[in-house]
Scaffold this active site. Sequence first.
Site, mmCIF file in Angstrom:
data_model
loop_
_atom_site.group_PDB
_atom_site.id
_atom_site.type_symbol
_atom_site.label_atom_id
_atom_site.label_comp_id
_atom_site.label_asym_id
_atom_site.label_seq_id
_atom_site.Cartn_x
_atom_site.Cartn_y
_atom_site.Cartn_z
ATOM 1 N N SER A 115 37.713 -25.752 40.864
ATOM 2 C CA SER A 115 38.257 -25.277 39.582
ATOM 3 C C SER A 115 39.600 -24.602 39.811
ATOM 4 O O SER A 115 39.706 -23.706 40.647
ATOM 5 C CB SER A 115 37.310 -24.266 38.947
ATOM 6 O OG SER A 115 36.039 -24.821 38.755
ATOM 7 N N ARG A 145 33.157 -14.379 38.280
ATOM 8 C CA ARG A 145 34.279 -14.724 39.177
ATOM 9 C C ARG A 145 35.144 -13.505 39.529
ATOM 10 O O ARG A 145 36.359 -13.617 39.666
ATOM 11 C CB ARG A 145 35.185 -15.785 38.540
ATOM 12 C CG ARG A 145 34.624 -17.185 38.555
ATOM 13 C CD ARG A 145 34.493 -17.718 39.988
ATOM 14 N NE ARG A 145 34.308 -19.150 39.981
ATOM 15 C CZ ARG A 145 33.128 -19.748 39.794
ATOM 16 N NH1 ARG A 145 32.042 -19.027 39.652
ATOM 17 N NH2 ARG A 145 33.052 -21.059 39.819
ATOM 18 N N GLU A 203 42.335 -19.661 39.206
ATOM 19 C CA GLU A 203 41.204 -19.256 40.044
ATOM 20 C C GLU A 203 41.611 -19.092 41.512
ATOM 21 O O GLU A 203 41.266 -18.104 42.136
ATOM 22 C CB GLU A 203 40.040 -20.237 39.904
ATOM 23 C CG GLU A 203 38.758 -19.560 40.351
ATOM 24 C CD GLU A 203 37.710 -20.491 40.875
ATOM 25 O OE1 GLU A 203 37.985 -21.260 41.816
ATOM 26 O OE2 GLU A 203 36.589 -20.426 40.357
HETATM 27 N N1 EPU Z 1 34.019 -30.407 30.467
HETATM 28 C C1 EPU Z 1 34.884 -31.207 29.767
HETATM 29 N N2 EPU Z 1 35.855 -31.870 30.459
HETATM 30 C C2 EPU Z 1 35.974 -31.768 31.790
HETATM 31 C C3 EPU Z 1 35.093 -30.942 32.508
HETATM 32 C C4 EPU Z 1 34.116 -30.267 31.817
HETATM 33 O O1 EPU Z 1 34.802 -31.315 28.543
HETATM 34 O O2 EPU Z 1 36.849 -32.417 32.332
HETATM 35 C C5 EPU Z 1 32.933 -29.727 29.729
HETATM 36 C C6 EPU Z 1 31.572 -30.265 30.191
HETATM 37 O O3 EPU Z 1 31.211 -31.375 29.474
HETATM 38 C C7 EPU Z 1 30.666 -29.092 29.962
HETATM 39 C C8 EPU Z 1 31.560 -27.895 30.174
HETATM 40 O O4 EPU Z 1 32.915 -28.365 30.096
HETATM 41 O O5 EPU Z 1 30.233 -29.072 28.624
HETATM 42 C C9 EPU Z 1 31.312 -27.227 31.521
HETATM 43 O O6 EPU Z 1 31.580 -28.150 32.581
HETATM 44 P P1 EPU Z 1 30.881 -28.018 34.018
HETATM 45 O O7 EPU Z 1 29.408 -27.957 33.869
HETATM 46 O O8 EPU Z 1 31.404 -29.095 34.885
HETATM 47 O O9 EPU Z 1 31.306 -26.611 34.555
HETATM 48 P P2 EPU Z 1 32.702 -25.813 34.528
HETATM 49 O O10 EPU Z 1 32.556 -24.686 33.566
HETATM 50 O O11 EPU Z 1 33.852 -26.725 34.311
HETATM 51 C C10 EPU Z 1 31.946 -24.115 36.325
HETATM 52 C C11 EPU Z 1 32.481 -23.565 37.610
HETATM 53 C C12 EPU Z 1 32.310 -24.576 38.728
HETATM 54 C C13 EPU Z 1 30.829 -24.883 38.862
HETATM 55 C C14 EPU Z 1 30.318 -25.425 37.521
HETATM 56 C C15 EPU Z 1 28.840 -25.665 37.504
HETATM 57 C C16 EPU Z 1 34.211 -22.009 36.961
HETATM 58 C C17 EPU Z 1 35.681 -21.736 36.902
HETATM 59 N N3 EPU Z 1 33.865 -23.212 37.439
HETATM 60 O O12 EPU Z 1 32.762 -25.245 35.998
HETATM 61 O O13 EPU Z 1 32.773 -23.978 39.928
HETATM 62 O O14 EPU Z 1 30.578 -25.826 39.881
HETATM 63 O O15 EPU Z 1 30.596 -24.463 36.481
HETATM 64 O O16 EPU Z 1 28.168 -24.450 37.469
HETATM 65 O O17 EPU Z 1 33.433 -21.141 36.594
HETATM 66 C C18 EPU Z 1 34.697 -23.801 41.336
HETATM 67 O O18 EPU Z 1 34.733 -22.609 41.027
HETATM 68 O O19 EPU Z 1 35.546 -24.304 42.117
HETATM 69 C C19 EPU Z 1 33.666 -24.643 40.739
HETATM 70 C C20 EPU Z 1 33.619 -25.940 40.982
#
Ligand code: EPU
Length: 372
Positions: free
Chosen positions: A246, A166, A345
Site C-alpha cells: 500500500s 497504522r 504509507e
Molecule cells: N478496492 C478497490 N480498488 C482497488 C483496491 C481495493 O476498489 O484497486 C476496494 C476493495 O474492493 C475493497 C476495499 O477497497 O472493497 C479494500 O480493499 P482491500 O481488502 O484490498 O484492502 P485495502 O484497504 O486496500 C488494507 C491494507 C493492506 C492489507 C489489506 C487487507 C492499508 C493501507 N492497507 O488494504 O495492507 O493487506 O487491507 O487487510 O491499510 C500494506 O499495508 O502494504 C498492505 C498491503
Amino acid sequence: MRFSPREFVSLAPLTTLGVGGAARFFVDASEEASVLEALSWARQRGLSTRVLGGGSNIVAGDEGFEGLVLRLGLRGRRFTPTGGDVLLEAQAGEAWDELVAETVTRGAQGLECLSGIPGLVGATPIQNVGAYGQEVAETIVRVRALDRETLQTRELDAAACRFAYRDSWFKSEVPDRFVVLAVTFRLRAGAAAAVRYAELEQRLRADGVAPEDAPLARVRATVLALRRAKSMLLDPSDENGRSCGSFFVNPVVPLERADAVARLASEAKMPRFPQPDGRVKLAAGWLIERAGFTKGTRRGKVGLSSKHALAIVAHEGATARAVLDFASEIQTAVQARFGVELVLEPVVWGAQSGRAAAGSETAGSAPPATLP
Ligand code: EPU
C-alpha cells in the site's frame, strides 16, 4: 575492532521498490553491541542514521542518503508457554513471515492473518502492521528499543507504544528516535483463528471451511492466496512486484465526509469501515480508482499495480522522483474529487519531494517528543 562501515552502498537493490541512490555509509549489525557502536560512531560525526529492515516500506531518494544506514540482522526467536498463552520474543532482524509460519505450525494463535507480509519483525510495531482484520497491537506485550539520543535500552509495554491504525508512538511522536531491537508477543495456544475480515470469511466459506472452525494453517493459506491475487506477496516474477505494498494509508474521516464521498461517487456500494470513535475508514484504493486512476494506469516507468490501485509499481528504470510525482498527482486528484487527503504509507529517505512526502520523515515538523 575498529568500526568500519561500507561506503556508497546502493539502496535500490535493498528495497522492494528498487529505486534510489546510495547510502554514504552502511553497516550490517547483527548484535545489540554493534548497533550501539554504529550509532555512537554516527553521533560522533554528526551523521544522521536510518534503520533498514526488509526494505519493503521505504522510498529511497534518487540523491541517496548522506548519513549511516544500519541494516538490522539481530536474529533469534524464543517461545515460552505460560498458562494457556505462549510468549514469543523475536529479535528485530527475524523475517516476519517465517515467524508467522512458525506460530501457525506451533498452533499459537494471534498472527495468522498477518501472513505474507514482507519485511522484518522490528518494523512491525512502528506502524502497527495489520491486515485481514488483525494487527500486531493485539498481541504485542513489550518492545525492546534503543534510544538514539541517550543510547540507553528501553522496554516499552503495549500501552506506552500507543498503537492506532497504522500508527504508534514510535512513528508519530518520536520519529527516528528509537531502534527496535526485539518484540514480545502474547499468543494463545490452541485458540481458534481470528476471522473478522469479510473477504477472508467469504473465501473460507467458498472453500467449504466454516470460518469459526478454520485451522490456523488454513487461514494462513487463504490469506496468502488473497495477497497473491492482489500482487501483495513478494514475488520477483510478478510484474507488479516492485512496490511498497500500500502506498497510502486508508483515510479515516468524519461520518459526514464519508457520506459526502459516497454521494460524490454516486455508486450504490462504497467500502466503509466504521471506527470505534464514530469516524469511518475509507478504502484508499477505491478512492484512487474513482478519482480516475484505474488499475495499471501508467506514467512512463511508474504506474499502479494492475491488481490493486493502492500499490505504486516502479518498473525497470524508474526513479524515486517519478514515483513521488505520481503519488503527488494521485493525492491532488483524490483531494479535488472527494476532499480527502491521502497520506503516504512508506517512509521517504532523503528525497525533497514536496507534497508527496507529507507524513514522511523528511517533511513537516514532528510533534514534541514526550517519553511515556
Ligand atoms: N478496492 C478497490 N480498488 C482497488 C483496491 C481495493 O476498489 O484497486 C476496494 C476493495 O474492493 C475493497 C476495499 O477497497 O472493497 C479494500 O480493499 P482491500 O481488502 O484490498 O484492502 P485495502 O484497504 O486496500 C488494507 C491494507 C493492506 C492489507 C489489506 C487487507 C492499508 C493501507 N492497507 O488494504 O495492507 O493487506 O487491507 O487487510 O491499510 C500494506 O499495508 O502494504 C498492505 C498491503
